[in-house]
Scaffold this motif. Structure first.
Motif, short mmCIF file in Angstrom:
data_model
loop_
_atom_site.label_atom_id
_atom_site.label_comp_id
_atom_site.label_asym_id
_atom_site.label_seq_id
_atom_site.Cartn_x
_atom_site.Cartn_y
_atom_site.Cartn_z
N ASP A 104 -36.74 -3.48 1.30
CA ASP A 104 -37.01 -3.63 2.73
C ASP A 104 -37.94 -2.52 3.23
O ASP A 104 -37.78 -1.36 2.85
CB ASP A 104 -35.70 -3.58 3.53
N THR B 45 -39.75 -6.06 10.13
CA THR B 45 -39.05 -5.61 8.93
C THR B 45 -39.26 -6.71 7.89
O THR B 45 -38.99 -7.88 8.16
CB THR B 45 -37.56 -5.39 9.21
N THR C 287 -39.04 -7.89 3.57
CA THR C 287 -38.47 -7.66 2.25
C THR C 287 -39.54 -8.01 1.23
O THR C 287 -40.05 -9.13 1.22
CB THR C 287 -37.21 -8.52 2.03
#
Length: 86
Positions: free
Chosen positions: A45, A61, A63
């Motif tokens: 992340d 955010t 991943t």
């Protein structure tokens, strides 16, 4: 038996702002200007912050999977004018 290559634990990130000038920060560190590509981003992340010349900011955010590329395509938001004094 020969040992295979070490496990690759990095992915890539691409940020495109459709031609709008912007700075890219990854996890709070300045990473470069758009159009932006980084091929050695550790998998996991990350917080990606895009700061446009207009003063607008977009934060996401993401991943990043190992051995894969994450593409962010962001349009520069319109900056609302300052409110008129009453």
């Amino acid at each position: 038996a020969e040992a295979g290559p070490p496990a690759v634990r990095a992915g890539a990130l691409r940020v495109d702002t459709g031609g709008a000038a912007a700075q890219v920060l990854i996890d709070g560190a300045r990473a470069g200007a758009t159009p932006f590509t980084r091929a050695d981003l550790p998998a996991g992340d990350h917080t990606v912050r895009v700061e446009f010349r207009t003063g607008a900011v977009i934060e996401r955010t993401i991943t990043v999977p190992a051995r894969e590329t994450v593409s962010l395509v962001l349009e520069a938001p319109l900056v609302a004018p300052a409110p008129m004094p009453a």
